[in-house]
Design a protein around this motif. Structure first.
Motif, PDB file in Angstrom:
ATOM      1  N   TYR A   1     -28.862 -63.158  65.740  1.00  0.00           N
ATOM      2  CA  TYR A   1     -28.028 -63.927  66.706  1.00  0.00           C
ATOM      3  C   TYR A   1     -28.602 -65.134  66.962  1.00  0.00           C
ATOM      4  O   TYR A   1     -29.619 -65.053  67.767  1.00  0.00           O
ATOM      5  CB  TYR A   1     -27.325 -63.159  67.710  1.00  0.00           C
ATOM      6  N   ALA A   2     -28.224 -66.396  66.927  1.00  0.00           N
ATOM      7  CA  ALA A   2     -28.286 -67.706  67.893  1.00  0.00           C
ATOM      8  C   ALA A   2     -27.241 -67.671  69.178  1.00  0.00           C
ATOM      9  O   ALA A   2     -26.149 -67.589  68.748  1.00  0.00           O
ATOM     10  CB  ALA A   2     -28.337 -68.883  67.144  1.00  0.00           C
ATOM     11  N   VAL A   3     -27.686 -67.593  70.119  1.00  0.00           N
ATOM     12  CA  VAL A   3     -26.847 -67.494  71.424  1.00  0.00           C
ATOM     13  C   VAL A   3     -26.932 -68.654  72.242  1.00  0.00           C
ATOM     14  O   VAL A   3     -28.245 -69.231  72.886  1.00  0.00           O
ATOM     15  CB  VAL A   3     -27.005 -66.118  72.136  1.00  0.00           C
ATOM     16  N   GLY A   4     -25.703 -69.284  72.637  1.00  0.00           N
ATOM     17  CA  GLY A   4     -25.806 -70.656  73.421  1.00  0.00           C
ATOM     18  C   GLY A   4     -24.443 -70.796  73.884  1.00  0.00           C
ATOM     19  O   GLY A   4     -23.400 -70.420  73.411  1.00  0.00           O
ATOM     20  N   GLY A   5     -24.355 -72.173  74.136  1.00  0.00           N
ATOM     21  CA  GLY A   5     -23.032 -72.701  74.479  1.00  0.00           C
ATOM     22  C   GLY A   5     -22.417 -73.095  73.118  1.00  0.00           C
ATOM     23  O   GLY A   5     -23.041 -73.920  72.537  1.00  0.00           O
TER      24      GLY A   5
ATOM     25  N   VAL B   1     -31.839 -61.351  69.082  1.00  0.00           N
ATOM     26  CA  VAL B   1     -31.116 -62.429  69.802  1.00  0.00           C
ATOM     27  C   VAL B   1     -32.025 -63.650  70.227  1.00  0.00           C
ATOM     28  O   VAL B   1     -32.910 -63.405  70.980  1.00  0.00           O
ATOM     29  CB  VAL B   1     -30.267 -62.050  70.919  1.00  0.00           C
ATOM     30  N   GLU B   2     -31.654 -64.916  69.778  1.00  0.00           N
ATOM     31  CA  GLU B   2     -32.709 -65.850  70.320  1.00  0.00           C
ATOM     32  C   GLU B   2     -31.494 -66.753  71.154  1.00  0.00           C
ATOM     33  O   GLU B   2     -30.346 -67.133  71.017  1.00  0.00           O
ATOM     34  CB  GLU B   2     -32.904 -66.875  69.411  1.00  0.00           C
ATOM     35  N   LEU B   3     -31.872 -66.527  72.636  1.00  0.00           N
ATOM     36  CA  LEU B   3     -30.992 -67.285  73.543  1.00  0.00           C
ATOM     37  C   LEU B   3     -31.492 -68.825  73.680  1.00  0.00           C
ATOM     38  O   LEU B   3     -32.692 -69.084  73.913  1.00  0.00           O
ATOM     39  CB  LEU B   3     -31.448 -66.498  74.922  1.00  0.00           C
TER      40      LEU B   3
END
Length: 277
Positions: free
Chosen positions: A103-107, A79-81
């Motif tokens: 996973y690319a995770v953000g708004g 996961v890259e936050l």
């Protein structure tokens, strides 16, 4: 090996005396035992699909050594936050494409626009990247609890801190939730000297190492290592426009640009944490 990696413990004691007794032995061991960069990881860093402007930053950001220090394997669920423009996404996507999950995770509305642009431009390279919300609202995709081998975030803790202490604690709790027991949290962040007024964390873009460690351990993580891979002794962390005075932002534009170019990108902590089994 860069000069930053070759920092001696005596130099670190001189610059960070408050941290010395608590962490110098750990940092020295971490630097001395930096893992070997595998051919697969080196190939991902050398991928021709990377943006040339991003490749130009490798000398400051040491991506191969950093990801090796975090122990990221091509079979991992990573996961890259808050990936921003996708600087590390350009490396992690091809590295994990065949055997891993990324996973690319953000708004969801704007925070993942950089990754979405990469997907639109090059579906072959980035089409398998999974997008998830952070924090996830009802109905938004999220990373399943206990599913990630590694969570990484690069130069983002100060952004979480700008939202307040409670929000920062909630963010670390979410990182903890995503990880499998025994999983790794890897953090790179602009480093504020420990003797500096903590109020600078609220506006400068720099964080004290002790503050980041406190947020992580408060969420249940155990600190497992630190490294000087991304250190820069030229950065005094007291610039008129905070960390954004330095490259690549150059917020002062042409004012003293040569001076800031000679300093380079910020001094950064590189920390590894583990979710206990």
């Amino acid at each position: 090996m860069s000069d930053a990696i070759a920092f001696k413990s005596a130099e670190i004691v001189m610059r960070y005396p408050v941290l010395a007794l608590a962490s110098i032995a750990l940092a020295t061991v971490a630097v001395a035992q930096l893992p070997r960069v595998t051919p697969a990881l080196q190939a991902a860093v050398a991928a021709k699909t990377r943006t040339p402007a991003n490749v130009a930053r490798d000398g400051y950001r040491h991506p191969a050594q950093t990801l090796a220090f975090f122990g990221v394997k091509p079979t991992d669920t990573v996961v890259e936050l808050i990936p921003g423009g996708g600087w590390y996404t350009e490396i992690l996507a091809p590295y994990l494409a065949k055997r891993g999950t990324f996973y690319a995770v953000g708004g969801m509305e704007r925070g993942l626009n950089g990754v979405k642009a990469l997907q639109a431009k090059d579906a072959a390279t980035y089409g398998k990247v999974r997008l998830a919300a952070f924090p996830a609202k009802d109905g938004e995709p999220s990373v399943p609890a206990g599913s990630a081998d590694v969570v990484v975030t690069f130069r983002n803790i100060h952004n979480l801190r700008f939202a307040g202490v409670d929000q920062t604690r909630a963010a670390f709790a979410e990182m903890y939730r995503m990880l499998k027991p025994g999983g790794t949290l890897g953090i790179v962040e602009h480093r504020l000297p420990e003797a500096r007024d903590a109020a600078a964390e609220e506006k400068s873009g720099y964080m004290k190492t002790s503050s980041v460690v406190a947020f992580a351990t408060g969420a249940g993580f155990r600190q497992a290592g630190s490294s000087e891979i991304n250190a820069n002794p030229k950065d005094t962390a007291d610039w008129p426009e905070g960390v954004w005075t330095l490259p690549p932002v150059y917020r002062l534009k042409d004012v003293d640009r040569a001076k800031y170019a000679a300093i380079g990108e910020s001094d950064r902590m590189t920390l590894r944490f583990v979710k206990p089994k």
